[in-house]
Design a protein around this motif. Structure first.
Motif, PDB file in Angstrom:
ATOM      1  N   GLU A 364       0.832  -1.187   0.012  1.00 28.76           N
ATOM      2  CA  GLU A 364      -0.193  -0.026   0.105  1.00 28.76           C
ATOM      3  C   GLU A 364       0.786   1.369   0.107  1.00 28.76           C
ATOM      4  O   GLU A 364       1.684   1.308   0.694  1.00 28.76           O
ATOM      5  N   ASP A 365       0.770   2.212  -1.109  1.00 28.16           N
ATOM      6  CA  ASP A 365       1.496   3.354  -1.028  1.00 28.16           C
ATOM      7  C   ASP A 365       2.920   3.247  -1.549  1.00 28.16           C
ATOM      8  O   ASP A 365       3.845   4.125  -1.227  1.00 28.16           O
ATOM      9  N   ALA A 366       3.186   1.842  -1.814  1.00 27.93           N
ATOM     10  CA  ALA A 366       4.473   1.753  -2.417  1.00 27.93           C
ATOM     11  C   ALA A 366       4.940   2.210  -3.562  1.00 27.93           C
ATOM     12  O   ALA A 366       3.984   1.928  -4.652  1.00 27.93           O
ATOM     13  N   PRO A 367       6.000   2.649  -4.094  1.00 28.05           N
ATOM     14  CA  PRO A 367       6.298   3.135  -5.471  1.00 28.05           C
ATOM     15  C   PRO A 367       6.445   1.568  -6.357  1.00 28.05           C
ATOM     16  O   PRO A 367       6.784   0.764  -5.773  1.00 28.05           O
ATOM     17  N   HIS A 368       6.131   1.981  -7.594  1.00 30.42           N
ATOM     18  CA  HIS A 368       6.270   0.880  -8.525  1.00 30.42           C
ATOM     19  C   HIS A 368       6.518   1.449  -9.866  1.00 30.42           C
ATOM     20  O   HIS A 368       6.175   2.499 -10.492  1.00 30.42           O
ATOM     21  N   THR A 369       7.503   0.761 -10.211  1.00 25.47           N
ATOM     22  CA  THR A 369       8.378   1.445 -11.574  1.00 25.47           C
ATOM     23  C   THR A 369       8.523   0.331 -12.633  1.00 25.47           C
ATOM     24  O   THR A 369       8.614  -1.048 -12.565  1.00 25.47           O
ATOM     25  N   MET A 370       8.442   0.804 -13.962  1.00 21.77           N
ATOM     26  CA  MET A 370       8.806   0.148 -15.200  1.00 21.77           C
ATOM     27  C   MET A 370       9.852   1.173 -15.852  1.00 21.77           C
ATOM     28  O   MET A 370      10.111   2.129 -16.063  1.00 21.77           O
ATOM     29  N   LEU A 371      10.816   0.189 -16.279  1.00 22.25           N
ATOM     30  CA  LEU A 371      12.152   0.598 -16.907  1.00 22.25           C
ATOM     31  C   LEU A 371      11.780   0.300 -18.424  1.00 22.25           C
ATOM     32  O   LEU A 371      11.640  -0.689 -18.961  1.00 22.25           O
ATOM     33  N   VAL A 372      12.093   1.421 -19.529  1.00 27.28           N
ATOM     34  CA  VAL A 372      12.138   1.436 -20.683  1.00 27.28           C
ATOM     35  C   VAL A 372      13.762   1.885 -21.179  1.00 27.28           C
ATOM     36  O   VAL A 372      13.873   3.073 -20.911  1.00 27.28           O
ATOM     37  N   HIS A 373      14.487   1.245 -21.460  1.00 26.16           N
ATOM     38  CA  HIS A 373      15.967   1.361 -21.775  1.00 26.16           C
ATOM     39  C   HIS A 373      16.055   0.855 -23.393  1.00 26.16           C
ATOM     40  O   HIS A 373      16.645  -0.219 -23.415  1.00 26.16           O
ATOM     41  N   VAL A 374      15.997   1.641 -24.249  1.00 24.42           N
ATOM     42  CA  VAL A 374      16.030   1.366 -25.666  1.00 24.42           C
ATOM     43  C   VAL A 374      17.405   1.930 -26.275  1.00 24.42           C
ATOM     44  O   VAL A 374      17.949   1.304 -27.208  1.00 24.42           O
ATOM     45  N   VAL A 442       4.588   9.009 -17.003  1.00 22.62           N
ATOM     46  CA  VAL A 442       5.372   8.597 -18.076  1.00 22.62           C
ATOM     47  C   VAL A 442       6.793   9.625 -17.720  1.00 22.62           C
ATOM     48  O   VAL A 442       6.370  10.882 -17.964  1.00 22.62           O
ATOM     49  N   VAL A 443       7.727   9.152 -16.964  1.00 22.63           N
ATOM     50  CA  VAL A 443       8.816  10.233 -16.767  1.00 22.63           C
ATOM     51  C   VAL A 443      10.216   9.743 -17.694  1.00 22.63           C
ATOM     52  O   VAL A 443      10.472   8.698 -17.824  1.00 22.63           O
ATOM     53  N   THR A 444      10.762  10.863 -18.274  1.00 24.53           N
ATOM     54  CA  THR A 444      11.963  10.859 -19.190  1.00 24.53           C
ATOM     55  C   THR A 444      12.977  11.254 -18.282  1.00 24.53           C
ATOM     56  O   THR A 444      13.014  12.399 -17.806  1.00 24.53           O
ATOM     57  N   LEU A 445      14.165  10.272 -18.187  1.00 27.37           N
ATOM     58  CA  LEU A 445      15.113  10.709 -17.252  1.00 27.37           C
ATOM     59  C   LEU A 445      16.383  10.811 -18.295  1.00 27.37           C
ATOM     60  O   LEU A 445      17.000   9.742 -18.740  1.00 27.37           O
ATOM     61  N   ILE A 463       5.193   4.405 -12.278  1.00 26.60           N
ATOM     62  CA  ILE A 463       6.074   5.150 -13.032  1.00 26.60           C
ATOM     63  C   ILE A 463       6.728   4.328 -14.060  1.00 26.60           C
ATOM     64  O   ILE A 463       7.178   3.402 -13.884  1.00 26.60           O
ATOM     65  N   VAL A 464       6.503   4.957 -15.172  1.00 26.98           N
ATOM     66  CA  VAL A 464       7.170   4.285 -16.509  1.00 26.98           C
ATOM     67  C   VAL A 464       8.423   5.271 -16.648  1.00 26.98           C
ATOM     68  O   VAL A 464       8.377   6.461 -17.181  1.00 26.98           O
ATOM     69  N   ALA A 465       9.717   4.692 -16.536  1.00 27.56           N
ATOM     70  CA  ALA A 465      10.961   5.588 -16.593  1.00 27.56           C
ATOM     71  C   ALA A 465      11.481   5.248 -17.838  1.00 27.56           C
ATOM     72  O   ALA A 465      11.977   4.117 -18.149  1.00 27.56           O
TER      73      ALA A 465
END
Length: 788
Positions: A364-374, A442-445, A463-465
């Protein structure tokens, strides 16, 4: 100089840290108390951190020594495995022991430096409200940097304070130059102020990729303008900073130490002194309980889960824009490209993973992330991020118009659910996944964007990073479940650091999914063997009681990747073939070549018909007292995948024949695993259960060997070689094996799982080999390390 070598070398049985009473570990006790109350650390984990941090400290010079010293060491961890926790504890203990200034070199990006500053203020100094209690008067830390400001050259008179000092410094030449200049101006205070430099991600930027100015008594350092042979700037500044203090120690921390091991141990520059080769010690941190690493994701333990998802070639081409010549025309209003199906499915899978996490109460309320590294190219990253945002908006619009998104999500769920412990029925999970879709950010880093992950200030986000280099090297992607990874490289250390899926995944290990290519999956599967060879080499160094400048660490070469960049490994040299103490295995199989599979099956059937193994033992059949000639003939006829490197049968056969001439490897055991749960088949007159190994790529299966099998012929059996965690210690089994005794393991693999037809078993093999008297290595060593 000899006094320095002794102080920095292998610690004696009575270590200098024994002078410190239990009550003297003041700063360590504050950190220990915080961890005990944190709730995230178990008692065993804290005990391990205590022991390992003390082990590192014992290898450093005693700060109370009457002699000047320049210590050099290396601590090797696993990618995203708790290295920061270790060096935080080492910093606390070092100050308790008498070190006065601690400098942490924290990566090359502000985001990592700021993250590290916040963490150490919480766990070490007490400058964060939710961290350790403020230290008592006279023992409070003085921070020379802040969460927002890097080093700014304070008045040197601040060093008159008896308090310890901490600086978290980015590895940028301007910042390092300020620190170097400041320490130079503070020389009158540094005579009895031992300095500890902790270099986080020490194989990045710190390595000298240029030259060294040779000693020349005729040149005054102040007038020396020779820049052609000078070290690279960051490396030179670190060496100069170390030289400013009469008493200084340097500890390099990294999970990919190939470049550090290949530093020239004899290198000295006439202006900035000796290089950063870890001449005094190399320490391997233990594998933490619950850690998810290369073997779990690409080896034997990944077989029962649907971790790897292939990305078709056409999808790769559509995501990578063609490189174009620079144009003065500014393009605006460019419509984002549509997403390929594999990336769309990965996004839906991320929503499904988020829905399952949301239905598990601990998240509950924990961050959740996807990595997109192309791609490492910023325009590619921006384009792909825009395409993802466009697709997400299309799905949201359809949802708002009450169109049936469940029909889109259900086929992906049917593929995703393999191995998942579902907390609810299918419809509940899919509806929760659609709810996650509505929340996606969707976050661009990259260096051009001002976006950040903001885990602390915006908890509970999905977050989709999308990014490149900023997504590697120490930056933690919290709650990472789904990765879409197409980034290629020519170097093993770079590839390992870019993979952010390593770390601790307590409670959601079953949700990890990696979309990548067959080739990249094959690279990672072989990297599991490369990593293990590194750790075995470090253990061997410790067992031999040698310093790294006395005995070269032997590293397994990767068949397709350099271990590190060529300008970081100029001392690297290969040696002659030897498999002493190794466990070669067929991590790739000729699955698309039926003639080879058939020939291997016939070869194995003939072998077993001749040996007639009938003794049922440790889940298989065993034949003892097999001659070396039988094994050599089998290997010479066994047919492998053309690209295999880890096991080369003809070379292995030649080596065994050579060792047998000196009465080594003359007595063999053949073991055929036969799990009772496997589908039954016959190999000649022997009925066996087929072994299950899932393909990790079109031709690769990753790790083949079950560690327990390497001990089936030893007097103690596998059970005699268990670690405290319950895992089998295969390396210890090989170390216990007499030089005369080898083990061949023949795995009859289930062809149905490998998607092979018209054959009743795919034959894979592995060998468990003792330490032999030949010193040759078929891998890579530092050619400048002396031997005595």
């Amino acid at each position: 100089m000899e006094a320095v070598r002794i102080l920095g070398g292998i610690p004696p049985k009575a270590a200098w840290t024994d002078r410190i009473q239990l009550s003297g570990w003041y700063h360590w006790s504050r950190l220990e108390a915080l961890l005990k109350n944190d709730g995230k650390w178990t008692r065993d984990q804290i005990a391990s951190l205590s022991a390992e941090s003390l082990r590192v400290l014992r290898h450093l010079p005693d700060p109370k020594s009457d002699f000047p010293f320049q210590g050099r060491g290396l601590v090797v961890g696993y990618v995203q495995s708790g290295k920061t926790a270790n060096y935080t504890a080492v910093a606390a203990r070092a100050v308790d022991a008498g070190y006065r200034i601690v400098v942490v070199l924290s990566g090359i990006h502000d985001s990592l430096r700021n993250q590290t500053q916040n963490r150490l203020e919480r766990e070490l100094t007490g400058h964060q409200s939710d961290g350790v209690a403020p230290a008592e008067l006279g023992r409070e830390w003085i921070c020379l940097t802040t969460p927002t400001d890097d080093f700014q050259e304070p008045d040197v008179r601040i060093l008159q304070s008896p308090a310890p000092f901490l600086a978290i410094v980015k590895k940028h030449t301007v910042i390092l130059g300020k620190l170097d200049k400041w320490l130079d101006s503070a020389s009158r205070y540094l005579f009895d102020m031992p300095v500890l430099i902790i270099d986080d991600e020490a194989d990045q930027a710190s390595i000298n990729t240029k030259g060294n100015r040779p000693p020349d008594p005729s040149i005054d350092d102040g007038d020396d303008e020779d820049t052609t042979s000078a070290p690279s700037k960051t490396n030179a500044l670190i060496r100069s900073i170390l030289g400013r203090a009469p008493k200084a120690s340097y500890i390099a921390y990294t999970a990919t130490p190939f470049a550090n091991i290949f530093i020239d141990p004899t290198a000295v520059d006439r202006r900035v002194g000796e290089d950063l080769f870890p001449r005094d010690f190399v320490i391997q941190l233990p594998r933490p309980d619950g850690y998810t690493g290369t073997e779990e994701l690409f080896g034997s333990t990944a077989r029962d889960r649907n971790v790897l998802q292939p990305v078709p070639e056409e999808d790769i081409k559509s995501l990578r824009s063609a490189r174009r010549k620079k144009s003065t025309q500014i393009v605006i209003d460019r419509k984002p490209d549509s997403l390929p199906l594999s990336l769309s499915n990965a996004l839906i899978s991320f929503c499904l993973a988020g829905s399952i996490r949301s239905l598990r109460p601990q998240f509950e309320d924990a961050p959740h992330t996807m990595l997109v590294h192309v791609s490492q190219r910023i325009p590619d990253q921006e384009r792909i991020a825009a395409s993802i945002r466009e697709q997400v908006e299309l799905w949201r619009a359809a949802d708002a118009q009450q169109q049936n998104l469940e029909g889109i999500f259900r086929p992906v769920w049917n593929e995703f659910k393999g191995g998942v412990a579902a907390p609810a029925d299918e419809q509940t999970i899919i509806r929760a996944a659609i709810s996650v879709l509505r929340q996606l950010d969707v976050v661009t880093l990259n260096s051009d964007s001002n976006q950040n992950l903001e885990y602390d200030t915006k908890p509970g986000r999905h977050i989709v990073a999308v990014g490149g280099n900023r997504l590697s090297r120490g930056l933690t992607l919290e709650g990472l479940t789904v990765s879409y990874f197409l980034r290629t490289t020519s170097m093993a250390d770079t590839l390992l650091q870019m993979a952010r899926w390593y770390g601790f995944r307590h409670g959601y290990e079953d949700l990890i999914r990696i979309w990548t290519t067959d080739g990249i999956a094959r690279w990672f599967a072989e990297l599991a063997l490369v990593e293990q060879s590194l750790r075995d080499a470090i253990v061997s160094l410790g067992q031999a009681g040698r310093r790294p400048n006395q005995m070269a660490l032997r590293l397994r070469a990767h068949s397709e990747l350099l271990l590190t960049a060529r300008n970081k490994s100029r001392t690297a040299a290969t040696q002659a073939d030897s498999w002493s103490g190794e466990h070669p295995q067929t991590v790739m199989l000729p699955l698309s070549e039926p003639s080879k599979l058939t020939a291997n099956l016939e070869l194995t059937t003939n072998l077993l018909s001749a040996l007639r193994p009938s003794e049922r033992f440790h889940g298989g059949y065993i034949a003892r007292d097999v001659s070396a000639a039988v094994i050599i003939e089998f290997l010479r006829n066994y047919q492998t995948h053309d690209d295999i490197v880890a096991l080369r049968p003809n070379l292995l056969a030649d080596w065994i024949a050579a060792r047998s001439t000196v009465d080594e490897l003359v007595d063999w055991t053949v073991f055929v695993p036969s799990p009772s749960s496997g589908n039954p088949t016959k190999l000649g007159d022997l009925e066996v259960g087929l072994v299950k190994r899932s393909p990790l790529s079109s031709e690769g299966i990753g790790i083949l060997t079950d560690p327990a099998h390497e001990g089936v012929d030893l007097p103690e059996g596998p059970e005699g070689f268990k670690r405290e965690s319950g895992a089998y210690d295969a390396e210890a089994m090989r170390a216990a094996r007499p030089a005369s005794q080898g083990l061949l393991i023949v795995y009859p693999l289930d062809p149905e799982i490998l998607r092979v037809s018209n054959i009743n078993a795919v034959i894979a093999i592995a060998l468990s080999l003792p330490r032999t008297s030949d010193e040759g290595a078929n891998w890579v060593v530092n050619s400048e390390v002396t031997r005595d």
